[in-house]
Design a protein around this motif. Structure first.
Motif, mmCIF file in Angstrom:
data_model
loop_
_atom_site.group_PDB
_atom_site.id
_atom_site.type_symbol
_atom_site.label_atom_id
_atom_site.label_comp_id
_atom_site.label_asym_id
_atom_site.label_seq_id
_atom_site.Cartn_x
_atom_site.Cartn_y
_atom_site.Cartn_z
ATOM 1 N N ALA A 1 119.437 -19.095 -37.556
ATOM 2 C CA ALA A 1 118.157 -18.788 -36.904
ATOM 3 C C ALA A 1 117.942 -17.291 -36.784
ATOM 4 O O ALA A 1 116.821 -16.823 -36.659
ATOM 5 C CB ALA A 1 118.113 -19.432 -35.511
ATOM 6 N N TYR B 1 116.291 -15.235 -28.820
ATOM 7 C CA TYR B 1 115.570 -15.576 -30.050
ATOM 8 C C TYR B 1 116.306 -16.659 -30.826
ATOM 9 O O TYR B 1 115.695 -17.597 -31.349
ATOM 10 C CB TYR B 1 115.374 -14.335 -30.917
ATOM 11 C CG TYR B 1 114.670 -14.620 -32.217
ATOM 12 C CD1 TYR B 1 113.285 -14.629 -32.286
ATOM 13 C CD2 TYR B 1 115.388 -14.916 -33.380
ATOM 14 C CE1 TYR B 1 112.630 -14.914 -33.477
ATOM 15 C CE2 TYR B 1 114.748 -15.205 -34.574
ATOM 16 C CZ TYR B 1 113.360 -15.205 -34.608
ATOM 17 O OH TYR B 1 112.721 -15.505 -35.780
ATOM 18 N N GLY C 1 113.623 -19.038 -30.344
ATOM 19 C CA GLY C 1 112.583 -18.368 -31.095
ATOM 20 C C GLY C 1 111.817 -17.329 -30.286
ATOM 21 O O GLY C 1 112.258 -16.845 -29.238
#
Length: 309
Positions: free
Chosen positions: A83, A127, A131
Motif C-alpha cells: 500500500a 496512509y 489511505g
C-alpha cells in the motif's frame, strides 16, 4: 505619385494587420491548447474522497470569499504488492489576508494516534492502514486544525515531473553519495533520477530525517520555479502529462482556477518550517519521534492563527 504612395502604405498596412491577425489566431489556438491540456490533466488528477467537512471547521471553505485553507501534501512510495508509506508529510496553510503560505514538515516517525484504528503509531503508517482519508484524519487530530484538501505525489514518478520541466537546480549543503550518484557541495543541477536520489538520502545526513525533509522541500520548490518559467510553456504537454500521471488531489479544476486567481499574493510569500522540538525514543524496541505536549500546543496555536480559527 501621391496615389502610388498611398496604395503602397495601404498595402503595407494590410500586411501588418494580416500578420497581427495571424499571430493573434495562433496565440489564441496555443492558449486554448494549453487550457485543454491543463483541464485534461486536472481531470486525471482529481480523485474525490469520502470524507465530510471537518468538525474543526464550522463550514466548508469558500475560495471566492478568500477563506484561509489547508492542504495535506503526501509524498508516497507506491510499490507493487504494498500500500506504500507516506514518507513525505507536509501541511500547507494559506492565509490570503496576511498574504502568507506556510509549509510545515512532519517527521515520518512522529508518534501519534492513528485515527480510525485506535492505536498509537508512526504518523506515516496512517496512509498504509487507511489511505488518504486516514492520513488526513490522523494529521488533523495531531495538529488540531481542519485538513481541507490533499495532494498526493507518487515519488517514483516524481522524476518524470522533474524531467518534464527540464531538470532543476538546488543548493546542496554538503557533498554525499546516494542511489549511485555523487552530489557535490554547492549549486547543482539534477535530472529526474538524480533529484529522486537526492531527496531520498537520509542515513548519511547528520540531521537525519530533518535533512531529508529540507532536500524534499528544495526539490518541490525548484520544480515550482522551473514550471512557472515562461520557457516551460513550450513543453506544456509533457509537464501536464507528468502531473496528471503522478499526482492525485480532491481539488477540482475550477477550484484550482479560483485559488490561482484569489490567492496569488499569498503564494509569493512561502515560509518553510519543520517540527524539530521532539526527541527520538525507543518504545518496545521501535524508534519513534516524540513531540512534547507543550511544543505541540505551540505549533497548533500558530497554525490556528494562520487559519483564523
Amino acid at each position: 505619385m501621391r496615389s502610388s504612395n498611398r496604395k503602397k502604405k495601404r498595402k503595407w498596412l494590410r500586411w501588418v494587420l494580416l500578420s497581427v491577425l495571424v499571430i493573434m489566431i495562433g496565440a489564441g489556438a496555443y492558449v486554448f491548447s494549453i487550457f485543454q491540456s491543463l483541464s485534461s490533466a486536472t481531470d486525471r488528477m482529481h480523485q474525490p474522497i469520502d470524507r465530510e467537512v471537518s468538525d474543526k471547521r464550522p463550514e466548508a471553505v469558500k475560495f471566492n470569499e478568500q477563506d484561509p485553507f489547508s492542504v495535506l501534501m503526501l509524498g508516497v512510495d507506491e510499490r507493487e504488492g504494498d500500500a506504500g508509506r507516506s514518507d513525505t508529510i507536509i501541511v500547507m496553510t494559506v492565509n490570503p489576508a496576511e498574504q502568507t503560505t506556510k509549509l510545515l514538515s512532519i517527521p515520518r516517525d512522529t508518534l501519534t494516534e492513528i485515527v480510525g484504528r485506535g492505536t498509537n503509531d508512526k504518523i506515516n503508517h496512517a496512509y498504509a492502514f487507511g489511505g488518504v482519508e486516514m492520513a488526513m484524519d490522523t494529521v488533523e487530530n495531531f495538529l488540531d486544525i481542519p485538513i481541507d484538501y490533499y495532494v498526493q505525489v507518487n515519488m517514483e514518478g516524481f522524476q518524470d515531473i522533474v524531467d518534464s520541466v527540464g531538470g532543476i537546480t538546488v543548493n546542496n549543503s554538503f557533498a554525499f553519495e546516494s542511489g549511485g550518484y555523487s552530489f557535490s557541495e554547492g549549486q547543482i543541477t539534477l535530472d529526474g533520477e538524480e533529484a529522486l536520489a537526492y531527496s531520498r538520502m537520509r542515513y548519511e545526513d547528520p540531521n537525519g530525517d530533518f535533512g531529508r525533509q529540507e532536500r524534499q522541500r528544495q526539490v518541490i520548490q525548484a520544480v515550482i520555479q522551473e514550471g512557472a518559467d515562461i520557457s516551460s510553456l513550450w513543453n506544456f504537454g509533457n509537464i501536464f502529462d507528468a502531473l496528471g500521471s503522478n499526482i492525485k488531489t480532491n481539488l477540482t479544476f475550477d477550484q484550482m482556477v479560483e485559488i490561482q486567481g484569489e490567492y496569488r499574493a499569498a503564494a509569493s510569500n512561502i515560509e518553510q518550517t519543520s517540527i524539530e522540538t521532539g526527541s527520538g525514543q525507543r518504545i518496545d524496541g521501535i524508534y519513534y519521534y516524540v513531540v512534547p505536549e507543550e511544543e505541540l500546543a505551540a505549533i497548533q496555536a500558530s497554525l490556528k492563527e494562520q487559519l483564523n480559527l
